[in-house]
Design a protein around this motif. Sequence first.
Motif, PDB file in Angstrom:
ATOM      1  N   ASN A  84       1.021  -1.156  -0.047  1.00 37.67           N
ATOM      2  CA  ASN A  84      -0.102  -0.053   0.052  1.00 37.67           C
ATOM      3  C   ASN A  84       0.884   1.257   0.037  1.00 37.67           C
ATOM      4  O   ASN A  84       0.482   2.455   0.044  1.00 37.67           O
ATOM      5  N   ASN A  85       2.101   1.132  -0.178  1.00 33.08           N
ATOM      6  CA  ASN A  85       3.142   2.306  -0.283  1.00 33.08           C
ATOM      7  C   ASN A  85       4.109   2.235  -1.317  1.00 33.08           C
ATOM      8  O   ASN A  85       5.381   2.242  -1.121  1.00 33.08           O
ATOM      9  N   ILE A  86       3.724   1.996  -2.647  1.00 31.31           N
ATOM     10  CA  ILE A  86       4.558   1.841  -3.800  1.00 31.31           C
ATOM     11  C   ILE A  86       5.156   3.113  -3.986  1.00 31.31           C
ATOM     12  O   ILE A  86       4.644   4.233  -3.929  1.00 31.31           O
ATOM     13  N   PRO A  87       6.596   3.089  -4.022  1.00 33.97           N
ATOM     14  CA  PRO A  87       7.314   4.316  -4.178  1.00 33.97           C
ATOM     15  C   PRO A  87       7.023   5.161  -5.612  1.00 33.97           C
ATOM     16  O   PRO A  87       6.765   4.322  -6.659  1.00 33.97           O
ATOM     17  N   ARG A  88       6.833   6.416  -5.188  1.00 38.55           N
ATOM     18  CA  ARG A  88       6.419   7.307  -6.566  1.00 38.55           C
ATOM     19  C   ARG A  88       7.098   8.823  -6.204  1.00 38.55           C
ATOM     20  O   ARG A  88       7.176   9.060  -4.976  1.00 38.55           O
ATOM     21  N   ARG A  89       7.822   9.122  -7.103  1.00 39.38           N
ATOM     22  CA  ARG A  89       8.309  10.373  -7.074  1.00 39.38           C
ATOM     23  C   ARG A  89       7.349  11.629  -6.873  1.00 39.38           C
ATOM     24  O   ARG A  89       6.409  11.799  -8.044  1.00 39.38           O
ATOM     25  N   VAL A  90       7.084  12.449  -5.963  1.00 40.19           N
ATOM     26  CA  VAL A  90       6.233  13.498  -5.788  1.00 40.19           C
ATOM     27  C   VAL A  90       7.030  14.936  -5.397  1.00 40.19           C
ATOM     28  O   VAL A  90       8.180  14.777  -5.054  1.00 40.19           O
ATOM     29  N   THR A  91       6.134  16.019  -5.503  1.00 39.28           N
ATOM     30  CA  THR A  91       6.827  17.263  -4.960  1.00 39.28           C
ATOM     31  C   THR A  91       5.940  18.021  -4.065  1.00 39.28           C
ATOM     32  O   THR A  91       4.648  17.737  -4.278  1.00 39.28           O
ATOM     33  N   VAL A  92       6.516  18.347  -2.915  1.00 39.26           N
ATOM     34  CA  VAL A  92       5.418  19.018  -1.872  1.00 39.26           C
ATOM     35  C   VAL A  92       5.961  20.356  -1.751  1.00 39.26           C
ATOM     36  O   VAL A  92       7.393  20.803  -1.867  1.00 39.26           O
ATOM     37  N   ASN A  93       5.290  21.502  -1.691  1.00 32.73           N
ATOM     38  CA  ASN A  93       5.476  22.762  -1.476  1.00 32.73           C
ATOM     39  C   ASN A  93       6.107  23.072  -0.359  1.00 32.73           C
ATOM     40  O   ASN A  93       5.841  22.418   0.735  1.00 32.73           O
TER      41      ASN A  93
END
Length: 521
Positions: A84-93
Amino acid sequence: MQLLTTARNCVLLLSLIGAATSCNVFKKKPEKSSVTGWNYNDKTQGNFYVAKPKDINTAPGLVFVQGGTFTMGATQEDVMGDWNNIPRRVTVNSFFIDKTEIANVHYREYLYWVENVFSDTTAYPEVIEAAKPDTLVWRSELAYNEPYVEYYFRHPAYNYYPVVGVNWKQANDFCVWRTDRVNELELIKKGYINKNNIKTEMNGGGQENFNTKAYLMGEYQVQPGKLATSKSNPLKDAQGRPRTTVKFDDGILYGDYRLPTEAEWEYAAYGYIAENPQVKRGKKSRGEENIANKQIYAWKNAGFDNLRSTKAGAYQGAFLANFKRGAGDNMGVAGGLNDNAAIPAEVTSFAPNGFGIYNMSGNVSEWVADVYRPLTSLDEDDFNPFRGNVFKKVDMSRGTGNLRDSLGRIIMVPESDSALRERRNYQRAYAKNYLDGDSLSGVSYGYGITTLISDKSRVVKGGSWNDRPYWLSPGTRRFLEEDQSSSTIGFRCAMTHYGAAEGTSRKAQTGNFFPARRAKR
């Protein structure tokens, strides 16, 4: 003679400077609109007030987290088999988050306010009870935990231990209360609200308590402070008279405290800023956008899977978090206690991470804002990802002057789907279950029938004092219904950062600025 001439020249020079000053030769020109040419903050030209950008004050209890990109999700082998926590690249402000978990004394301060403001139990029979934490979360059929039931929340010895037994709804209400108390105090200190307002409030004020949104909308009337009615008040109306009420764009009020999103919480937990050393570039310095290793826990890796301090010295070998090492081992052996905490420890215990935040791994797990779905990482946006939106608007059908509920808060209702049909970015106000199943099959989560997941399931992050090391990794995630609580779950607040992502100083700018170049003829 020469001294006399010099003195006369000095007097003449000072006289000229004084005359020039009185003629406004050195007076700074008012800021001018680049689109209309009209002056800002000029009573002869409409007096449109524009607050000058200045250092952004960090609200009480918070630390600044500079945003960026990171790989959100699994770090270690998925031993639970949830996937349930598949790695993925994201951006957080960039945003702000609490330095520590909310402690018992903080939550008791909240209860004290509720008990005084809503002391009329006939008008508000359930308000006080609804705010109290559930101390029975400590109870177990086969353990003697009754002392914690009675004393953990109230005893002064536990003042700065993290509050537990608080469900998601209670944590969310605490954030609303905290926003109002911080903004009310700011207005009192600045002189825009009379300091006696708090006495009226705490004397059973009920609905007539300060609420930020109600104040900004003019639905909450309050006695103005000394500055608000004086000529020295920098806030003026179009006629140049002192403005007694503050607007949000005056730059005085803080934003809303809230629960952090799952992405914000996980990003803040890793503290990657410590992994990105600064490199000198002329007069400026900047990181190289390098993260050498994917961290396992909230602290910087100094070796593989390290749960103890490896730095030579007095702390070498000391546990870096409060967790359960193994079956029946919550604190180690007498004379050599490993984490020195059988239950939750004080909120400033153990080492802070790269952002200066305490106990993002261990001590207590924490509520975040998101609604839980096992495959969230496949659905969410890659910028500021979040599941749980219900888009609302003020219920204007009640009429101006009647927009508050019995607690003094502005009544919000979901936007009408019929009014959203022509929109391209969203067409439904209720987005908690967005993309659940497809429209042809009508597949959805059947709570209590095929799954324990519902729209009330909220994400819980971070390991606790009673968890094994696996759960200490910020990438792990669990869930619990928003109206339930536990002896292992607490929370901390966050706040949106407005302005340049780089930082909070007046020199922080958005984008890269290069010297202007004149075109060749």
